[in-house]
Write an enzyme that holds these catalytic residues in place. Structure first.
Site, PDB file in Angstrom:
ATOM      1  N   ASP A 219      18.939 -16.897 -59.255  1.00  0.00           N
ATOM      2  CA  ASP A 219      20.022 -16.365 -58.434  1.00  0.00           C
ATOM      3  C   ASP A 219      19.384 -15.542 -57.316  1.00  0.00           C
ATOM      4  O   ASP A 219      18.158 -15.417 -57.229  1.00  0.00           O
ATOM      5  CB  ASP A 219      20.970 -15.499 -59.302  1.00  0.00           C
ATOM      6  N   HIS A 257      32.366 -24.590 -56.868  1.00  0.00           N
ATOM      7  CA  HIS A 257      33.740 -24.380 -56.357  1.00  0.00           C
ATOM      8  C   HIS A 257      33.754 -23.363 -55.222  1.00  0.00           C
ATOM      9  O   HIS A 257      34.736 -23.212 -54.505  1.00  0.00           O
ATOM     10  CB  HIS A 257      34.713 -23.976 -57.473  1.00  0.00           C
TER      11      HIS A 257
HETATM   12  C1  LIG Z   1      30.865 -16.825 -58.991  1.00  0.00           C
HETATM   13  S1  LIG Z   1      29.242 -16.398 -59.309  1.00  0.00           S
HETATM   14  C2  LIG Z   1      28.915 -17.321 -60.812  1.00  0.00           C
HETATM   15  C3  LIG Z   1      27.925 -16.592 -61.672  1.00  0.00           C
HETATM   16  C4  LIG Z   1      27.670 -17.275 -63.001  1.00  0.00           C
HETATM   17  N1  LIG Z   1      27.232 -18.678 -62.795  1.00  0.00           N
HETATM   18  C5  LIG Z   1      28.889 -17.254 -63.894  1.00  0.00           C
HETATM   19  O1  LIG Z   1      29.686 -18.182 -63.800  1.00  0.00           O
HETATM   20  O2  LIG Z   1      29.046 -16.325 -64.661  1.00  0.00           O
HETATM   21  C6  LIG Z   1      28.300 -17.300 -58.140  1.00  0.00           C
HETATM   22  C7  LIG Z   1      26.839 -16.915 -58.194  1.00  0.00           C
HETATM   23  O3  LIG Z   1      26.129 -17.665 -57.203  1.00  0.00           O
HETATM   24  C8  LIG Z   1      25.107 -16.830 -56.671  1.00  0.00           C
HETATM   25  N2  LIG Z   1      24.679 -17.335 -55.362  1.00  0.00           N
HETATM   26  C9  LIG Z   1      25.409 -17.372 -54.227  1.00  0.00           C
HETATM   27  N3  LIG Z   1      24.659 -17.879 -53.222  1.00  0.00           N
HETATM   28  C10 LIG Z   1      23.429 -18.162 -53.747  1.00  0.00           C
HETATM   29  C11 LIG Z   1      22.218 -18.691 -53.220  1.00  0.00           C
HETATM   30  N4  LIG Z   1      22.129 -19.056 -51.919  1.00  0.00           N
HETATM   31  N5  LIG Z   1      21.149 -18.845 -54.040  1.00  0.00           N
HETATM   32  C12 LIG Z   1      21.235 -18.494 -55.351  1.00  0.00           C
HETATM   33  N6  LIG Z   1      22.355 -17.982 -55.927  1.00  0.00           N
HETATM   34  C13 LIG Z   1      23.431 -17.816 -55.118  1.00  0.00           C
HETATM   35  C14 LIG Z   1      25.789 -15.472 -56.579  1.00  0.00           C
HETATM   36  O4  LIG Z   1      24.850 -14.419 -56.458  1.00  0.00           O
HETATM   37  C15 LIG Z   1      26.578 -15.439 -57.889  1.00  0.00           C
HETATM   38  O5  LIG Z   1      25.794 -14.860 -58.930  1.00  0.00           O
HETATM   39  O1  LIG Z   2      35.414 -13.381 -54.847  1.00  0.00           O
HETATM   40  C1  LIG Z   2      35.662 -14.075 -55.850  1.00  0.00           C
HETATM   41  C2  LIG Z   2      36.793 -13.835 -56.597  1.00  0.00           C
HETATM   42  C3  LIG Z   2      37.041 -14.579 -57.718  1.00  0.00           C
HETATM   43  C4  LIG Z   2      38.261 -14.406 -58.481  1.00  0.00           C
HETATM   44  C5  LIG Z   2      38.397 -15.031 -59.703  1.00  0.00           C
HETATM   45  C6  LIG Z   2      39.579 -14.927 -60.403  1.00  0.00           C
HETATM   46  C7  LIG Z   2      40.630 -14.200 -59.895  1.00  0.00           C
HETATM   47  O2  LIG Z   2      41.828 -14.076 -60.567  1.00  0.00           O
HETATM   48  C8  LIG Z   2      40.496 -13.565 -58.670  1.00  0.00           C
HETATM   49  O3  LIG Z   2      41.556 -12.855 -58.211  1.00  0.00           O
HETATM   50  C9  LIG Z   2      39.313 -13.656 -57.974  1.00  0.00           C
HETATM   51  O4  LIG Z   2      36.190 -15.525 -58.158  1.00  0.00           O
HETATM   52  C10 LIG Z   2      35.107 -15.841 -57.417  1.00  0.00           C
HETATM   53  C11 LIG Z   2      34.312 -16.913 -57.838  1.00  0.00           C
HETATM   54  O5  LIG Z   2      34.598 -17.595 -58.986  1.00  0.00           O
HETATM   55  C12 LIG Z   2      33.193 -17.290 -57.063  1.00  0.00           C
HETATM   56  O6  LIG Z   2      32.435 -18.377 -57.472  1.00  0.00           O
HETATM   57  C13 LIG Z   2      32.871 -16.580 -55.909  1.00  0.00           C
HETATM   58  C14 LIG Z   2      33.667 -15.512 -55.509  1.00  0.00           C
HETATM   59  C15 LIG Z   2      34.791 -15.154 -56.244  1.00  0.00           C
END
Ligand SMILES: C[S@@+](CC[C@H](N)C(=O)[O-])C[C@H]1O[C@@H](n2cnc3c(N)ncnc32)[C@H](O)[C@@H]1O
Ligand SMILES: O=c1cc(-c2ccc(O)c(O)c2)oc2c(O)c(O)ccc12
Length: 352
Positions: A219, A257
């Site tokens: 990450d 997504h």
């Molecule tokens: C919505 S979070 C999902 C985190 C984890 N996979 C989960 O579902 O619990 C999206 C993740 O993508 C990472 N991310 C976004 N852009 C990235 C990049 N260019 N390279 C590596 N990681 C990245 C963010 O830091 C974040 O931790």
């Molecule tokens: O900013 C975020 C916000 C959320 C999110 C999820 C459930 C909710 O009910 C809500 O109100 C917001 O989910 C994210 C996500 O899943 C990503 O992969 C990246 C960014 C976001």
């Protein structure tokens, strides 16, 4: 008479939508007060009078607390036991939904509730109509924060932790289901890299369930920096658009997504370079939504369509139907995929 009946039904429908915002805040309040934890700690239905005395609030607020419990009982988060011990005092117990709101156990969605209902996450939603009216290609979130979301979490350590903990909280539930019901997806793997793996919650769950799999979290540097020390999971900071560490399987939960189709194809092409051929165990495992075309479950369909718009405003991403996923997979050079439903999400195995 029929006309005014329809008018009142329409008003109820509109108010139900508006109330959705308030209902989520009442749930957040219950989690912040620790109501589920207080009931859980009692080990049996908790009399209201004991609940009041166990919470950080003056006794004068008891009537107001009873009204909060009345709503959350109606919406399925608590069960009321009227006059349980014939003292005239109602008692309350947890439901499977509020079992998931305990701050002191795992799996728990408590941090997901607190994080995703934080004003910093919700504030961009106020700018959605302004975003629709503007020529700006950026998201409503970028309009609100002045920068893309990951620059925002990098610049604000408090929100970086809040967001990573929220995602880890969501993962605490999903990973429990995946390592129990989706063992076959991990059969034969020797190594796995969780790309965009946040603070490593999923990778740790996989490493504990399948100790023979060498697990890595990949990450952004400011995110892996929040990962707790782990003897079983290696953390690598980097940019998934630049490089993806080699492994038998690349794992992507709630990453695709948040991306456009073009970005997904770019990431998947890098994934294809990072994994071996299918016959040598190579695969990509995605956990994300597959929009349900049958729409058989109202709550699932509503959650999916809400998340599609949450992604639109937060990152410019989208939720996808199976044919949309397949188009991306083919464009990235993958030849087959298999979908396993997981409630509102799915586990998608993609084969080179
Ligand atoms: C919505 S979070 C999902 C985190 C984890 N996979 C989960 O579902 O619990 C999206 C993740 O993508 C990472 N991310 C976004 N852009 C990235 C990049 N260019 N390279 C590596 N990681 C990245 C963010 O830091 C974040 O931790
Ligand atoms: O900013 C975020 C916000 C959320 C999110 C999820 C459930 C909710 O009910 C809500 O109100 C917001 O989910 C994210 C996500 O899943 C990503 O992969 C990246 C960014 C976001």
């Amino acid at each position: 008479m029929e006309q005014t009946k329809e008018l009142l039904q329409a008003q109820t429908h509109v108010c139900h939508h508006i109330n959705g915002n308030a209902i989520s805040m009442f749930l957040k309040c219950a989690v912040e007060l620790g109501i589920p934890d207080a009931i859980h700690a009692h080990g049996q239905p908790l009399p209201f009078s004991l609940l009041v005395s166990s919470l950080p609030m003056p006794p004068t607020k008891a009537p107001s607390l009873r009204r909060l419990l009345r709503l959350l009982t109606h919406t399925g988060f608590f069960t009321i036991h009227p006059d349980l011990d014939s003292s005239g005092d109602d008692a309350y117990s947890l439901t499977p939904s509020s079992q998931l709101l305990l701050r002191s156990s795992s799996p728990s969605l408590a941090s997901f509730v607190l994080g995703m209902l934080d004003s910093s996450i919700l504030s961009p939603l106020q700018l959605l109509s302004a975003w629709y009216r503007s020529e700006q290609p950026a998201t409503a979130a970028e309009m609100a924060r002045g920068m893309p979301i990951w620059d925002w979490t990098r610049a604000n350590p408090h929100f970086n932790l809040l967001f990573n903990d929220a995602m880890a909280s969501d993962t605490s539930v999903v990973s429990k289901v995946v390592v129990t019901d989706c063992k076959a997806a991990f059969r034969g793997l020797r190594s796995l890299v969780d790309v965009g793996g946040g603070n490593g919650m999923f990778a740790r769950a996989i490493a504990e369930a399948f100790p023979h799999i060498k697990c890595t979290v990949y990450d952004l540097p400011h995110v892996v920096a929040t990962m707790p020390e782990s003897p079983v999971v290696q953390a690598i900071g980097g940019d998934m658009f630049e490089r993806i560490p080699p492994a038998d399987a690349v794992f992507l939960k709630l990453v695709m997504h948040m991306l456009t189709d073009e970005q997904c194809v770019k990431i998947l092409r890098l994934c294809k370079e990072a994994i071996p051929k299918r016959e040598d165990g190579g695969k990509v495992i995605i956990v994300d939504m597959v929009l349900n075309s049958e729409k058989e479950d109202y709550m699932v369909t509503e959650s999916q369509l809400v998340m599609d718009l949450v992604m639109l405003q937060a990152t410019g991403g989208k939720e996808r139907e199976e044919h949309e996923w397949k188009k991306i997979f083919v464009e990235a050079g993958f030849v087959d995929h298999r979908v396993t439903p997981l409630g509102t999400r799915s586990l998608i195995e993609v084969f080179p």
